[in-house]
Structure formats: structure tokens, C-alpha cells
Motif scaffolding. Structure first.
Motif, PDB file in Angstrom:
ATOM      1  N   SER A  30     -42.427 -13.856   4.125  1.00  0.00           N
ATOM      2  CA  SER A  30     -42.903 -15.032   4.859  1.00  0.00           C
ATOM      3  C   SER A  30     -41.829 -16.102   4.904  1.00  0.00           C
ATOM      4  CB  SER A  30     -44.161 -15.587   4.193  1.00  0.00           C
ATOM      5  OG  SER A  30     -45.169 -14.614   4.126  1.00  0.00           O
ATOM      6  N   CYS A  43     -42.371 -19.351   5.780  1.00  0.00           N
ATOM      7  CA  CYS A  43     -42.914 -20.711   5.701  1.00  0.00           C
ATOM      8  C   CYS A  43     -43.510 -21.030   4.335  1.00  0.00           C
ATOM      9  CB  CYS A  43     -43.985 -20.906   6.769  1.00  0.00           C
ATOM     10  SG  CYS A  43     -43.437 -20.532   8.437  1.00  0.00           S
ATOM     11  N   GLN A  77     -45.750 -19.021   2.664  1.00  0.00           N
ATOM     12  CA  GLN A  77     -47.144 -18.595   2.555  1.00  0.00           C
ATOM     13  C   GLN A  77     -47.452 -17.837   1.267  1.00  0.00           C
ATOM     14  OE1 GLN A  77     -45.221 -18.299   5.313  1.00  0.00           O
ATOM     15  NE2 GLN A  77     -46.427 -18.019   7.179  1.00  0.00           N
ATOM     16  N   THR A  78     -46.499 -17.094   0.725  1.00  0.00           N
ATOM     17  CA  THR A  78     -46.816 -16.137  -0.346  1.00  0.00           C
ATOM     18  C   THR A  78     -46.416 -16.621  -1.731  1.00  0.00           C
ATOM     19  OG1 THR A  78     -44.706 -14.963  -0.086  1.00  0.00           O
ATOM     20  CG2 THR A  78     -46.547 -14.221   1.267  1.00  0.00           C
ATOM     21  N   LYS A  92     -52.149 -24.145   1.989  1.00  0.00           N
ATOM     22  CA  LYS A  92     -51.689 -23.580   3.254  1.00  0.00           C
ATOM     23  C   LYS A  92     -52.766 -23.854   4.320  1.00  0.00           C
ATOM     24  CE  LYS A  92     -48.814 -22.040   0.292  1.00  0.00           C
ATOM     25  NZ  LYS A  92     -49.286 -21.057  -0.627  1.00  0.00           N
ATOM     26  N   ASN A 107     -50.663 -13.330   8.637  1.00  0.00           N
ATOM     27  CA  ASN A 107     -49.757 -14.194   9.387  1.00  0.00           C
ATOM     28  C   ASN A 107     -50.022 -14.178  10.889  1.00  0.00           C
ATOM     29  OD1 ASN A 107     -47.559 -15.888   8.544  1.00  0.00           O
ATOM     30  ND2 ASN A 107     -46.249 -14.675   9.888  1.00  0.00           N
ATOM     31  N   SER A 143     -38.710 -18.222   2.795  1.00  0.00           N
ATOM     32  CA  SER A 143     -38.605 -19.642   3.130  1.00  0.00           C
ATOM     33  C   SER A 143     -37.613 -20.319   2.187  1.00  0.00           C
ATOM     34  CB  SER A 143     -39.978 -20.307   2.989  1.00  0.00           C
ATOM     35  OG  SER A 143     -40.336 -20.388   1.609  1.00  0.00           O
ATOM     36  N   GLY A 200     -47.958 -21.929   6.528  1.00  0.00           N
ATOM     37  CA  GLY A 200     -47.457 -22.062   5.174  1.00  0.00           C
ATOM     38  C   GLY A 200     -47.325 -23.515   4.764  1.00  0.00           C
ATOM     39  N   GLU A 255     -53.656 -16.571   6.382  1.00  0.00           N
ATOM     40  CA  GLU A 255     -52.663 -16.651   5.319  1.00  0.00           C
ATOM     41  C   GLU A 255     -53.273 -16.498   3.928  1.00  0.00           C
ATOM     42  OE1 GLU A 255     -50.263 -20.137   6.063  1.00  0.00           O
ATOM     43  OE2 GLU A 255     -49.563 -19.340   7.977  1.00  0.00           O
TER      44      GLU A 255
END
Length: 994
Positions: A74, A76, A78-79, A521, A145, A34, A485, A247
Motif C-alpha cells: 500500500s 498510502c 493503509q497496512t 483510515k 483498496n 508509503s 490510508g 481498507e
């Protein structure tokens, strides 16, 4: 000196895996694919699942958030989080069990999809959620996801193929999430788990009507929590489906049970061409009626960018006709190939019925290119899978940005939706790229923006709000594949309504009341345009850099060095474990530090001041780049063209300027300057190899591993008898006699000279235009950061070869790393027309002869010499698309079977394999595929490797002699001229093989 926190000390005392709290390591985990960046407090890479759970417990006790992470792909955000990131991908990647009868398996969450499918293939099975990031996406990340893949039209999403999950709650309670009856009878779980299940099923029953009314009725809906998995139904509820798509916010997954499918055995592909994008989108709803397995979109922008990426040029040339505005790739994959061919014919007929024709003026332009060749189908699939990275290969400051990335609408609205969306882009002063899953009404849509600019951030916000409003109007989903995310979570209320969002919060609170697991998230998310969370926040600055190479063509400081570094979009193609060459150090270590993405992130953070002063020249930066073997594979295989080998030269040059050179740098860098002198005293120069004491001293003071024998100097170095050989009226060529072959392996130059003369060529070996030293490409100087010395060597070379290049004479070399310097680094050091002309005429020996053979100009009397050749390609050959000519040339030898070793870097990589601190990594790289393949070959098989380093690695690691292709051709010439004399008895045979 950095002070360790109590949390770090406790983690180190309880975990045998990596515990990373230094600024450089944390920076490498601060981003995903992202546009966000959040610096974590620390990173844990556990060796066992027990260690992962222990890290969760320790972090929870310390009041820290925990974010599980797989491949970090990811899109968006997320991680990433500011707590503890736990990386499952390095060690927790096994298949735990496989049930061939039930077509199921249980895996650890860190296993990569492609790796899983490689292991399943021998059983005729595969896991079909075939995401484009399959070479690095982990099953845990895909489950988190709810990934979909290109063939969800037939196989469904991750949710549809997840049978159960073993997971721990935030408090450490471990339990199985799978199918349960609504009365929970017979469910084995701790009382806490039973009560959790009871509460969730009650929520589903209570909210069933609201869920039915507010959840979009499209298959590609992965936003929010899967509350529809909790509603009453005729079949048992699967509690794992609540975790899929969560997520990492609800539970800490430790095992995943998957549904497997038979592998696809037959398929065909129809490439449907359209003169307008709208027509392509409108046609999709009709094409799916033929029941294809997938319909994928490729737009004009992606085609144009693909034509600029070397690895995709042949594919596009074969599959694309004319100048389409859009392509739809329609794939059929029934068990019966005749049925696939029948449907392919129906596809062409349907396109005709829809009014498309290639040349008929009464029709709209378009038609179908039918693809039945499996290799070309694979190439097209690879191109489509690389869509994201292809789009990101734009070198401008603005890039396609993911935020309305994968909205999904019903197919009947797809054309109108995309048309209106393009109008929204134009309204806000930009345009967009579109590709991906047309058959699902889910397009990967990315407007081009520069998120370093406040105005473009405002435009992003406005586009998002308008696009999501359209999606709701069409009763689609604002998150169709890539999850929520940070990008989309704040938009759940207008999408689902306040009541459903309150339900989401209730689920999160019930599972994780203290907010330990990946908070921010799906619920309680920050604003998607909060620039403090961006990779390029408002205070992002890169000071002007003094660079030694030419980086023009990229934006930013350092004459474009900044832009080159920032090309990395973190999508992680460099983390692939098989296929191609990139990234050999990651394949050996599986460390984020030793992958192209990790290095690029570190460079970006360093030049922008986020790693402290002088970070670019620091010991930590050198540790980051230590295992980069400068294979140049990223130059070709990274679809955005991150050239880490070139970037490493910049760092080495900066460090040499600031800190000076080590003894090893001097020994390696200045080799061309003292090589001839050392050759005159060869026995003395080689004494180190035979003396254990000298070996140990070299290791201690020069950092050269005592386990390695250095290449042996010889007195009979290559010295041509004259400046030119061969017939006076022969076609002219220049033979570049590089340092390595000239000093160490003159038999390669002797062989090449003999072959060229036998072919009727006039071979020039001109004396240097200035000075008496033999010519050199400067490769060794570049490897030590001595750019000015390299420039001086190249200046001498260019001056000598320029008169020949000016009249079109090819410049032929044997050593790939040396010759290809003229096609690469020379142009980063000189931009004048003379240098460009020399560069344009530089060719490898095999490239030249293969070209001559295809043109019908090569006449060589060749005879059979062996049954089989096992061929290893030099990394630079592969990087410059110069490996295929080696195979083509060897196939000119009668009766010779050529087998290619599917290998990455040999691991020797110039001086890399000789380093005391890099020797082990060197051998690990070689053991991935090269050395095992050589050891399996029988004694009659010839081993061919054109690189000096490659041949030495094979000799060291497998005790086999490897030949340059020039020697193989010379042997073949000998055989043709031997007048039937048995080859083993011929004089000179031992010379060719030793």
C-alpha cells in the motif's frame, strides 16, 4: 531477556502460526510502500482462517487494534498501525473453489494475483484487475483498496469484479456480503447482519441525492466508502461493494468471490511518441476513441531512468525512437488479431490526423512504433509495471513522493490539469514524475522531495492542498486508484462535503463501534504531514559508520551506506514467486524476514538506532541475513538496485571485527590458503565424507551439515605445464584458474584450455606477480566478512593481470562467482584505474566465445554430441546479464537442442547449502524448480550448470552429473575429430560425464 506480555502468551497458546513480538520482527511490519512508519505491538501469521479469527478475538479482548495485511504494498499507509498486524500472505492463499461454467472463483484473501492467474491460465481464464504489483499484491489487499489495474478501461475495477465476500465483523460475527434485494427477503444472515444491511440500505436511500451530487463522475474513484453501492437502483444492491475499498476498517475478510474473464489471446501495441508532455496528454482523449484496452503513459524521466537499469535497456532500445518527452502505450487486444492490426494502422493514421509526424517539418514531432512481437510487448509491459520502482531508483536524497499519486480527472481536462500541476511543483521548488493510466485520466504523479527536511514536508502539504483543489475544480477524484490510508483521508471533507463525511463516520461506527479494525483510515485520520508517523521522523539520525566497501554515489553516513540501505521503497518486487531469481529465500519460506525488503528495513532500523545498541552486529541481525544466499539477483531485478549481497558483506565484516570468526567461517574463508595442502593429503582430507562419526563432529563443532558430502579434494590439481599455450601468433587471452575448478574439478579447466587452443587463441596462465600461492579472487573471504584478506588476494590478482589488461587482453574465467567478483566487489574495494582496467576486461568463458562467434572470429570444428541440453543458470550470471551467452555458445554445437530451466537459486550458494542450520532451506530452494526439472530429464539429456555449487547441488539432490559448458564444447570437438567413431565407445567419454 525480553518479557512476554499476557497478550503474546495468549496468542502463542491459541495459534500454531507465527506470533512475533520481538523488536526486529515488529520493525519489518512497521512500514509499507508509503513514507509512513508505525511500530505495531505484535504480528500474527496465522496458518488457518480460524486462527486468524482467533487472533482478532484475542486482540479485541486485549483492547488492541487489528490491521489485516497482504503484500504490504500500500502506498498510502493503509497496512500499518500500532496494534496487531495479521499477515494473510504466507498461509491463507488458496483457491477454495472454481466454477468454470460461471467463470467465477472463491479465494482466500492472501492469494497473490499472479499466483491466482497462473492457476487459472490452464483453464483459459484470468482475473483482469492487473495491477502493476501483481507479483506480490494479494486479492484481499486489492479488495481492501479497490484496485484498478492498467486495463480497467475494459474490465473495470476490483469493485466491478467482486461478486461477494465472506467476512467477520469486529465482534467476530461472520456473514456473507453479496447481492441483496432492498427488502432483504430471502437473505441468509444472522439477525445482527440483517439489521446492519437494513441500516446501510436506509442510509443509501436517505443520502441518495447527496451522493449523486458529491461523488465524482469518474471511473477511477476509490476514495471514502462506496456509499453509492447502497442507493436505490433497478438491480439488487451488492453489500460486498461497501467492503471493497474500505481498507480493512469495516470487516475482516475471509473469502472473496471473483468474476473471471477469458485470457487475452492476441494483442498489439502502439508506442506513440510526443515531443511535449502536454501534447501527449491532450491526444489521449482522441486515442481512446479507437477503443484500446489500455493507454499508459511513460514520461521523459522514466525513460531516462530506465536506460540506466540493465534489464530495461534492450526494451527501451527497441521501442523508443529519438528523444521523446512522453510516450503513450496504446494496447489493442481483440480476439481477432487482424482486427488488432487494423486498429494499429488506424492509430498511426489518427496520430497523423492530430498533426504528428516523424520528419515532416510542418508537423509536430512524433509518431507510432508498432510492436507486434509478443516478447517485446511483455518487456514493455514489465517496464511500465515497474514504473514506481523505476522512479524511485534516483540515488539522491530527494525521491518521488506519493501523496497526490493518483488523482483522476475527466480526459478533456487531463492536459490542462497536468500542465497546471507542473506549475505548482515549480512554484514549490521541485519537479514531478508522471506515468500510468492516461486512458482513465489517472496519472501517478510524484513530486521529488526529501521528507527528512521540514521545508520539503511543508512543500508537500502545500502541493497537496493546491492539487486537490484543482481536482475538485475539474470534478475529479483525489483518490483514483491507491486509496486513502493516512495520506488522503483527512481531505475527504473538502472532496465530498461535511454531510458525506458524517455518513462515512456513521458507517464506521455501525460496523465497528469500538474502533478495532484498522482505525485512522478513511475516517478520524491523523494529519497527512504528521512527522511522528513518518519513516524519517524529526529525530531520525544515522551515526557515522565505518564501512569496508565503497558506497560512493549514495548519500548519508558510512560513505553512502545509509543511502544504499534507504533505497528500498518497500514496493515488494522481491516478494514475487516466479520469474527471474529474486528472492530465493522468500520463495522457499514466504517469511517477511527472508525477503530483500525485510532485510533492508531491518538494516535501516538498525543503523538508525531503532533496534537498540549494536543492532548491526547482533545475533538478530545475523538471523535476518542467515538465509540471504548472496545471489545478487536484487542487484539486477530490484528496479531501485538494492544490493543486499554487498550489504551483507558489510554486516559480516562488522560482526567479524566485533565477535571474531566461527570455525566454519575459518574453514570456508581460508580455503584458498590451505586447499593445495589439503590436496596433497587428499585421502585424509576427504575422510570426513566417509566417516559418520566425523560428519557428526563437523556438524557439532563446525556447523557443517552431516547430510552433506563436502567437495572431494584430489591430488591431481590443475597445474599448467607452462605459462602460455596455443599458437604464438594467436589472439591473446588470460585464463583465470579459480580455486574451485583448480582444486576440485580440473577437467573444466582442461576442457576450456583445449577449446581455446583449438580455436587458435594464445592462452596465458601467468604466475602470480608476488608469492607462490595460486591466484584467488577473494570470494570465500568476502563470504566470511574478511574484507582485508579479500583485498589482499585481489591486489595480487590485479598486479598479475594488469599488464595483459593494459594491452586489451581478455581475462577469461569459468566460475561465475569468482570471475564476476572482478566486475563487482573489486570495484567496491579499489577505485584506481588499474583495477578498473582489469575489471573491464574480465569475461566469462561463454561471454568471450559468444562475442568471438558473433564477430566472425571463432573457428571451432564442432560435431553433434547429444539431442538435448538442459541448462541451469548461475545466479551471478543472471545478475550480470551473462547467462544468454551460455545458451548462445551451446547452440553452436550442431543438432543440439538447448532447454533452459526456469530456476531461481540452486540453493547451494557457495557454503550456504553446507550449513547445518541452512541445509533444509537450501533443499527447499532447489526443490522449487531446479531439481524437479532435472529429475524429469531422461538419461540421454546433458545437464549443464556453470557454477561449482550448482553442480554439487544437482548431484546431491537429483543424483545427476552436471557439466560446465566448457566440457560440452570439448566433447563436441572430440566428436568432430572422432572420424565417425560412435561416441559412447570413445575413450574419455566417462571422464566428461563423471
Amino acid at each position: 531477556m525480553r518479557t512476554k506480555s499476557q497478550l503474546e502468551r495468549r496468542l502463542r497458546s491459541e495459534i500454531s502460526g507465527e506470533v512475533l513480538f520481538d523488536r526486529f520482527s515488529r520493525g519489518r511490519y512497521a512500514t509499507d510502500a508509503s513514507f509512513y512508519q508505525i511500530m505495531p505491538a505484535g504480528v500474527v501469521v496465522p496458518r488457518t482462517m480460524d486462527e486468524a479469527l482467533r487472533a482478532l478475538s484475542v486482540a479485541r479482548d486485549a483492547g488492541r487494534k487489528v490491521t489485516p495485511r497482504g503484500g504490504g504494498t500500500s502506498q498510502c499507509g493503509q497496512t500499518i498501525n500500532d496494534g496487531i498486524v495479521i499477515d494473510f500472505s504466507k498461509y491463507l492463499n488458496r483457491i477454495i473453489s472454481l466454477d468454470l461454467e460461471r467463470h467465477t472463483c472463491v479465494v482466500e484473501p492472501g492469494i497473490v494475483l499472479d499466483d491466482l492467474n497462473r492457476q487459472l491460465k490452464k483453464h483459459g481464464l484470468w482475473f483482469p484487475v492487473d495491477v502493476s504489483t501483481a507479483s506480490r499484491a494479494t486479492i484481499g489487499g486489492m479488495a481492501g483498496n479497490n484496485s484498478c489495474g492498467g486495463r480497467s478501461l475494459r474490465y473495470g475495477t476490483m469493485r466491478d469484479n467482486t461478486l461477494s465476500m465472506q467476512a467477520a465483523l469486529a465482534d467476530g460475527t461472520s456473514m456473507r456480503f453479496g447481492e441483496v434485494p432492498r427488502d432483504l427477503s430471502g437473505v441468509e444472515a444472522p439477525e445482527q447482519g440483517i439489521q446492519l444491511f437494513r441500516d446501510m440500505l436506509a442510509l443509501g436511500e436517505r443520502e441518495a441525492q447527496e451522493i449523486a451530487e458529491r461523488f465524482p463522475k469518474v471511473q477511477r474513484r476509490v476514495g471514502g466508502y462506496n456509499l453509492d453501492a447502497l442507493t436505490p437502483r433497478n438491480t439488487p444492491n451488492n453489500m460486498a461493494h461497501l467492503l471493497v475499498g474500505a481498507e480493512g476498517t469495516l470487516a475482516f475478510t475471509t473469502k472473496v468471490e471473483l468474476k473471471l474473464w477469458p485470457v487475452i489471446r492476441n494483442k498489439v501495441l502502439g508506442v506513440c511518441h510526443f515531443g511535449s508532455f502536454y501534447e501527449a496528454m491532450d491526444a489521449t482523449q482522441h486515442l481512446v476513441k479507437l477503443k484500446p484496452i489500455a493507454v499508459e503513459l511513460v514520461d521523459r524521466t522514466m525513460i531516462a531512468l530506465g536506460r540506466e537499469i540493465a534489464m530495461f535497456v534492450p526494451v527501451i532500445g527497441a521501442a523508443v525512437r529519438g528523444d521523446p518527452d512522453a510516450l503513450l502505450l496504446v494496447e489493442f487486444a481483440e480476439e481477432d488479431q487482424d482486427e488488432n492490426l487494423r486498429r494499429l494502422k488506424q492509430l498511426s493514421e489518427l496520430m497523423g490526423d492530430l498533426g504528428f509526424g516523424w520528419n515532416n517539418p510542418t508537423r509536430k514531432w512524433g509518431g507510432v512504433v508498432e510492436i507486434t512481437d509478443p516478447a517485446l510487448q511483455t518487456g514493455i509491459a514489465d517496464f511500465r509495471a515497474a514504473g514506481l520502482n523505476v522512479m524511485m531508483s534516483m540515488k539522491e536524497a530527494g525521491k518521488p513522493v506519493s501523496f497526490v499519486e493518483d488523482c483522476a480527472v475527466p480526459l478533456r481536462h487531463l492536459a490542462d490539469y497536468t500542465d497546471r500541476l507542473n506549475a505548482v511543483f515549480r512554484k514549490h521548488g521541485t519537479s514531478g514524475t508522471m506515468y500510468a493510466h492516461a486512458s482513465e485520466g489517472c496519472l501517478h504523479v510524484r513530486p521529488v522531495l526529501n521528507l527528512k527536511l521540514e521545508k520539503d514536508v511543508h512543500a508537500m502539504r502545500a502541493i497537496a492542498e493546491e492539487a486537490f483543489a484543482m481536482v475538485r475544480e475539474y470534478k475529479g477524484s483525489h483518490s483514483g486508484e491507491h486509496g486513502d490510508g493516512i495520506v488522503r483521508s483527512e481531505f475527504h471533507e473538502p472532496m465530498f462535503g461535511a454531510r458525506i463525511v458524517a455518513d462515512f463516520k456513521e458507517v464506521k461506527q455501525r460496523f465497528d463501534p469500538e474502533g478495532v479494525l484498522n482505525p485512522g483510515k478513511i475516517v478520524d485520520a491523523p494529519k497527512m504531514d504528521d512527522r511522528s508517523l513518518f519513516r524519517y521522523p524529526p529525530d531520525y539520525r544515522v551515526a557515522e559508520l565505518k564501512t569496508v566497501l565503497d558506497w560512493s554515489g549514495y548519500p548519508g553516513a558510512g560513505g553512502g551506506f545509509q543511502g544504499a540501505v534507504e533505497m528500498c521503497n518497500n514496493n515488494g518486487t522481491c516478494r514475487k514467486l516466479e520469474g527471474g531469481v529474486m528472492c530465493p529465500s522468500y520463495r522457499a519460506t514466504r517469511d517477511e524476514m527472508h525477503v530483500t525488503r525485510g532485510r533492508a528495513n531491518t538494516l535501516r532500523l538498525a543503523i538508525s538506532g531503532q533496534l537498540g545498541p549494536d543492532a548491526l552486529c547482533s545475533d538478530e541481525m545475523m538471523e535476518t541475513l542467515k538465509l540471504c544466499v548472496s545471489c545478487k539477483a536484487c542487484r539486477r531485478e530490484c528496479p531501485v538496485g538494492v544490493d543486499m549481497a554487498k550489504m551483507k558483506i558489510e554486516v559480516l565484516a562488522a560482526r567479524a571485527t566485533k565477535h571474531g570468526l566461527t570455525l566454519r567461517d575459518r574453514l570456508v574463508g581460508y580455503l584458498p590458503r590451505y586447499a593445495d595442502l589439503a590436496a596433497r593429503f587428499a585421502p585424509l582430507a576427504n575422510w570426513r565424507n566417509s566417516s559418520p562419526i566425523l560428519r557428526r563432529l563437523f556438524e557439532r563443532f563446525a556447523g557443517i551439515s552431516a547430510k552433506r558430502a563436502l567437495p572431494a579434494f584430489r591430488r591431481d590439481v590443475f597445474r599448467p605445464e607452462s605459462d602460455a599455450m596455443g599458437p604464438q601468433d594467436g589472439r591473446e587471452v588470460v585464463l583465470f584458474t579459480d580455486t574451485f575448478n583448480r582444486i576440485y574439478e580440473r577437467e573444466n579447466l582442461d576442457a576450456a584450455l583445449r577449446v581455446l587452443v583449438a580455436g587458435g587463441y594464445r592462452v596465458h596462465m601467468p604466475r602470480p606477480a608476488s608469492g607462490s600461492r595460486p591466484l584467488c579472487c577473494g570470494r570465500t573471504f568476502l563470504s566470511a566478512g574478511l574484507v582485508e584478506e579479500a583485498r589482499a588476494e585481489l591486489d595480487r590478482l590485479v598486479a598479475t593481470y594488469a599488464p595483459f589488461a593494459a594491452r586489451g587482453v581478455p581475462i577469461i574465467g569459468l566460475e561465475p562467482s569468482c570471475l564476476l567478483t572482478l566486475r563487482d566487489e573489486l570495484l567496491s574495494l579499489r577505485k584506481d584505474d588499474t583495477a578498473k582496467t582489469v575489471s573491464a576486461h574480465a569475461m566469462l568463458f561463454e561471454e568471450f566465445l559468444s562475442r568471438e562467434a558473433k564477430a566472425g572470429r571463432l573457428s571451432l570444428p564442432l560435431g553433434p554430441i547429444a539431442g538435448t541440453v538442459l541448462l541451469h543458470g548461475h545466479c551471478h550470471q543472471k545478475s550480470f546479464d551473462a547467462f544468454k551467452p551460455v545458451e548462445e555458445l551451446l547452440r553452436l554445437v550442431p543438432e543440439l537442442k538447448v532447454e533452459i530451466i526456469q530456476s531461481s537459486c540452486c540453493g547451494m550458494a557457495g557454503a550456504f547449502g553446507y550449513g547445518a542450520e541452512t541445509y533444509e532451506a537450501s533443499m527447499e530452494m532447489a526443490e522449487l524448480s531446479l531439481l524437479p526439472a532435472v529429475r524429469r530429464a531422461d538419461g540421454t539429456t546433458l545437464i549443464v550448470a556453470d557454477g561449482t555449487s550448482c553442480r554439487h547441488q544437482i548431484a546431491d539432490g537429483a543424483q545427476r552429473s552436471a557439466l560446465h559448458a566448457a566440457q560440452v564444447l570439448a566433447m563436441s570437438l572430440d566428436r568432430a575429430q572422432s572420424d565417425q567413431t560412435p561416441l559412447p565407445a570413445r575413450k574419455g567419454r566417462a571422464q566428461w560425464l563423471n
